[in-house]
Design a protein around this motif. Structure first.
Motif, PDB file in Angstrom:
ATOM      1  N   ASP A   1       3.789  -4.054 -13.296  1.00 59.02           N
ATOM      2  CA  ASP A   1       4.065  -3.456 -14.604  1.00 59.02           C
ATOM      3  C   ASP A   1       4.007  -1.932 -14.559  1.00 59.02           C
ATOM      4  O   ASP A   1       4.303  -1.283 -15.565  1.00 59.02           O
ATOM      5  N   LEU A   2       3.616  -1.361 -13.411  1.00 61.55           N
ATOM      6  CA  LEU A   2       3.480   0.090 -13.316  1.00 61.55           C
ATOM      7  C   LEU A   2       4.292   0.708 -12.184  1.00 61.55           C
ATOM      8  O   LEU A   2       5.005   1.697 -12.392  1.00 61.55           O
ATOM      9  N   PHE A   3       4.180   0.144 -10.965  1.00 58.81           N
ATOM     10  CA  PHE A   3       4.737   0.814  -9.795  1.00 58.81           C
ATOM     11  C   PHE A   3       5.593  -0.065  -8.882  1.00 58.81           C
ATOM     12  O   PHE A   3       6.360   0.457  -8.077  1.00 58.81           O
ATOM     13  N   ASP A   4       5.426  -1.379  -8.947  1.00 54.25           N
ATOM     14  CA  ASP A   4       6.110  -2.270  -7.999  1.00 54.25           C
ATOM     15  C   ASP A   4       7.244  -2.988  -8.738  1.00 54.25           C
ATOM     16  O   ASP A   4       7.095  -4.119  -9.199  1.00 54.25           O
TER      17      ASP A   4
ATOM     18  N   ARG B   1       1.960   0.859  -1.672  1.00 53.02           N
ATOM     19  CA  ARG B   1       2.260  -0.352  -2.440  1.00 53.02           C
ATOM     20  C   ARG B   1       1.817  -1.626  -1.741  1.00 53.02           C
ATOM     21  O   ARG B   1       2.152  -2.715  -2.197  1.00 53.02           O
ATOM     22  N   SER B   2       1.072  -1.504  -0.642  1.00 53.39           N
ATOM     23  CA  SER B   2       0.737  -2.691   0.157  1.00 53.39           C
ATOM     24  C   SER B   2      -0.746  -2.792   0.470  1.00 53.39           C
ATOM     25  O   SER B   2      -1.136  -3.273   1.528  1.00 53.39           O
ATOM     26  N   LEU B   3      -1.601  -2.308  -0.466  1.00 52.93           N
ATOM     27  CA  LEU B   3      -3.038  -2.519  -0.297  1.00 52.93           C
ATOM     28  C   LEU B   3      -3.345  -4.008  -0.408  1.00 52.93           C
ATOM     29  O   LEU B   3      -2.679  -4.742  -1.139  1.00 52.93           O
ATOM     30  N   ASN B   4      -4.349  -4.451   0.325  1.00 51.98           N
ATOM     31  CA  ASN B   4      -4.765  -5.852   0.229  1.00 51.98           C
ATOM     32  C   ASN B   4      -6.231  -5.999   0.584  1.00 51.98           C
ATOM     33  O   ASN B   4      -6.813  -5.167   1.288  1.00 51.98           O
ATOM     34  N   THR B   5      -6.835  -7.058   0.072  1.00 48.68           N
ATOM     35  CA  THR B   5      -8.249  -7.343   0.278  1.00 48.68           C
ATOM     36  C   THR B   5      -8.445  -8.847   0.272  1.00 48.68           C
ATOM     37  O   THR B   5      -7.548  -9.597  -0.147  1.00 48.68           O
TER      38      THR B   5
ATOM     39  N   GLU C   1       5.887  -2.503   1.457  1.00 51.63           N
ATOM     40  CA  GLU C   1       6.789  -3.260   0.602  1.00 51.63           C
ATOM     41  C   GLU C   1       6.227  -4.648   0.377  1.00 51.63           C
ATOM     42  O   GLU C   1       5.566  -5.224   1.245  1.00 51.63           O
ATOM     43  N   THR C   2       6.517  -5.187  -0.810  1.00 51.86           N
ATOM     44  CA  THR C   2       6.120  -6.552  -1.143  1.00 51.86           C
ATOM     45  C   THR C   2       7.366  -7.402  -1.335  1.00 51.86           C
ATOM     46  O   THR C   2       8.486  -6.886  -1.442  1.00 51.86           O
ATOM     47  N   ASP C   3       7.178  -8.717  -1.388  1.00 56.58           N
ATOM     48  CA  ASP C   3       8.329  -9.605  -1.596  1.00 56.58           C
ATOM     49  C   ASP C   3       8.829  -9.488  -3.035  1.00 56.58           C
ATOM     50  O   ASP C   3       8.280  -8.729  -3.840  1.00 56.58           O
ATOM     51  N   GLU C   4       9.867 -10.243  -3.361  1.00 61.40           N
ATOM     52  CA  GLU C   4      10.492 -10.110  -4.678  1.00 61.40           C
ATOM     53  C   GLU C   4       9.574 -10.537  -5.818  1.00 61.40           C
ATOM     54  O   GLU C   4       9.824 -10.219  -6.985  1.00 61.40           O
TER      55      GLU C   4
END
Length: 490
Positions: free
Chosen positions: A78-81, A152-156, A432-435
C-alpha cells in the motif's frame, strides 16, 4: 580468609584475564609510542580519541544514526511495493503455490479463504530512479526518492510483534541482547559529555486505534556495559524523570550530594569491581550534567521560522512525530550518536484505509523535512536515517473483504525499508518481490544483512565487532551467515 571475596582470584582466573598482558607489553616495547597514535591508524580510525570509542575497522561513512521505527509493520504493497496486476485477482484466493505452507498467525490461520485484496491507492513513479510510491499518502517523501536507498526485499523469520521487533532491534528474537543503538554507542563512543550517546524518543500517533507495547527491553544494553543503554526522553512534562531538583534543594547541594554518593560508589567499586557500580557512577554524573543540557535541547525558541515552515506547525506540539523528528535533528546536531524514534499504530489488521492515511500524514512531511534539514545543515552526508517496521503485511485480507477498506495480517517474508544519508546509496531500488508481494524473487535482504550493512556504514566489520560475554565473542549479527549488501553503499 574469605576466598570468595572479589579481590581474591583463582590461578585459572588470573591467567584467563591476563593472558594477553605479556604479549601486549612486548609489542609496546617494540613499537615504542607509535602504537595507536601514528597517522596511518588515525586515518583508519578517525573516531579514535572519542570518549568510550573502540577502534573502527575502516573509515566510517556515518557518524550518527536516526532510526525511525514504525511499530506494527507498515503495509508494503500500500506504500512502496506497487502490484497493479492484483486488481485482476480481487476476491480470488491466494494460490497455495504462493503461500506454500507458510506459517500463519492465529488471526488468519482459521480463515476458510485467503481472498486477495489489492491496494486501493494509486502509485506514481518518483524521481530519476523511478521508484513507485503511493504519492496520495506520501507526496513529500516522494520528492526525496533520488536521495533514498529503497530496500524492497527485507525478510525475517519472526511472525509476531514481540519476537519480530526484538529481532529487528537486537538481532535476536529472544529479548535481553544489546540493541543496535547500544552497539553504536559502544563502538563510536560519545561526542557530547553532557548528553547520552543513545537517546530514545517515542512519538504519539494522531490515531491510537491499535497500538503495540513499547518498553525499555527494546533499548536495553544487554551484556554490554549499562552506560550504553538508551535513555528515553518523555513526550510530555519533564523530558527526563527527576531532571529537576526537588523543591528546596539548591543546585550546589544537589551537586555535593552526587559527589559524596559517587565517592561511596568508588570505594565500593575498588572492592567489588562490579561493572554495575561503574555504570551507576557514570549515570549519576551524566544526570547532573543533563540538568543544564536538556532544558536547552528541548527549548525550540531558538528555531527559525524557516524550520517550522519546513516541519509544519505540528512540530511545535510536544509528542507529535513532527516534534520528535525536529528533536532528533537537534540531538544529532549536539553529538548524540544514535537516536531511536518509535511511531506506533502501524498494525493494520482492520480499517487500513481509515488509519493508514493518518499514519502517513503523521510521518510524511516530517520525514521529508528531516532529510532536507540535515542536508541544508551539511549533516546528511554523515547522518544515516533509517525508516521501517518489524515486518510487512499480507496481500490477502484479514476478515471481511471490501474494495474500500480492508485489513492485512503480519507478513515476514518480504517488506520494505529505506535509508538515506550516511553513506547509503541514494536512488537505489534494491530487491524484487513476486506479483503478490508475498515472496522475494531477487536480492533478498535478511535483517542480519541489514544490520551488517549498517555496521559497515559505521566503520565496523560485523564479524570482528564483538564483545566477550560468557566465554564467547558475541556480535549483533549472531552466528548465522550475514552479508554486507555493497549495492546499498555509496
Amino acid at each position: 580468609m574469605d576466598l570468595t571475596h572479589p579481590d581474591f582470584v583463582t590461578r585459572r582466573q588470573f591467567f584467563t584475564t591476563g593472558r594477553n598482558l605479556l604479549g601486549s607489553a612486548a609489542m609496546m616495547s617494540l613499537l615504542g609510542n607509535t602504537l595507536g597514535t601514528g597517522p596511518a591508524l588515525a586515518e583508519a580510525n578517525p573516531l579514535q580519541g572519542r570518549p568510550g570509542a573502540v577502534p573502527t575497522h575502516f573509515p566510517p561513512k556515518a557518524k550518527r544514526v536516526i532510526y525511525l521505527h514504525m511499530v506494527g509493520g507498515p503495509s508494503q504493497m500500500d506504500l512502496f511495493d506497487y502490484k497493479p496486476q492484483m486488481n485482476d485477482w480481487y476476491d480470488k484466493d491466494l494460490p497455495e503455490s504462493i503461500r506454500n505452507g507458510q506459517r500463519l498467525t492465529t488471526m488468519t490461520s482459521g480463515q476458510s479463504r485467503f481472498p486477495i485484496s489489492p491496494s486501493k491507492y494509486s502509485f506514481t513513479r518518483a524521481g530519476e530512479c523511478g521508484m513507485w510510491i503511493n504519492q496520495e499518502l506520501l507526496p513529500n517523501l516522494a520528492k526525496k526518492a533520488d536521495e533514498i536507498c529503497w530496500m524492497r526485499s527485507l525478510n525475517t523469520e519472526a511472525i509476531n510483534h514481540e519476537p519480530a521487533i526484538a529481532a529487528m532491534q537486537t538481532g535476536n528474537q529472544v529479548t535481553g541482547r544489546p540493541c543496535l543503538g547500544s552497539w553504536a554507542s559502544y563502538g563510536l563512543g560519545s561526542m557530547n559529555e553532557n548528553l547520552p550517546a543513545f537517546v530514545v524518543l517515542v512519538a504519539i500517533p494522531s490515531n491510537r486505534e491499535q497500538e503495540q507495547a513499547i518498553s525499555a527491553r527494546l533499548w536495553h544494553s544487554g551484556y554490554l556495559p549499562g552506560e550504553h543503554a538508551g535513555v528515553s526522553f518523555r513526550s510530555s512534562g519533564d523530558p527526563i524523570l527527576y531532571i529537576n531538583n526537588p523543591p528546596g534543594v539548591p543546585d550546589h547541594l544537589r551537586k555535593r550530594s552526587i559527589e559524596q554518593l559517587n565517592e561511596l560508589n568508588r570505594l565500593s567499586l575498588q572492592q567489588s569491581h562490579d561493572p554495575n557500580t561503574a555504570t551507576r557512577i557514570q549515570q549519576y554524573e551524566m544526570a547532573y550534567r543533563m540538568q543544564a543540557s536538556v532544558p536547552e535541547l528541548t527549548d525550540l525558541a531558538s528555531e527559525s521560522k524557516h524550520t517550522f515552515e519546513l516541519y509544519g506547525e505540528e512540530a511545535k506540539k510536544p509528542g507529535t512525530f513532527a516534534n520528535t523528528a525536529l528533536m532528533a535533528r537537534r540531538l544529532a546536531e549536539r553529538g548524540v550518536r544514535f537516536i531511536q524514534v518509535y511511531h506506533n499504530n502501524w498494525d493494520h489488521h482492520g480499517n487500513l484505509a481509515g488509519r493508514l492515511p493518518s499514519q502517513c500524514k503523521d510521518v510524511d512531511r516530517p520525514c521529508y523535512a528531516l532529510l532536507e534539514d540535515l542536508k541544508q545543515r551539511g549533516m546528511l552526508d554523515d547522518t544515516l536515517v533509517i525508516w521501517g517496521g518489524e515486518f510487512g503485511r499480507t496481500i490477502y485480507t484479514q476478515g471481511r473483504l471490501s474494495r474500500d477498506n480492508y485489513g492485512r495480517d503480519h507478513h515476514p517474508r518480504c517488506f520494505t525499508m529505506w535509508m538515506a544519508g550516511g553513506g547509503a546509496k541514494g536512488g537505489t531500488i534494491y530487491g524484487e518481490t513476486d506479483e503478490f508481494s508475498y515472496n522475494i524473487v531477487k536480492d533478498p535482504v535478511h535483517i542480519r544483512d541489514f544490520h551488517a550493512t549498517v555496521l559497515e556504514l559505521l566503520g565496523f566489520d560485523h564479524e570482528r565487532f564483538t564483545y566477550r560475554f560468557q566465554g564467547l565473542d558475541q556480535k549483533l549479527t549472531g552466528v548465522e551467515p550475514a552479508h554486507v549488501i555493497k549495492s546499498l553503499i555509496a
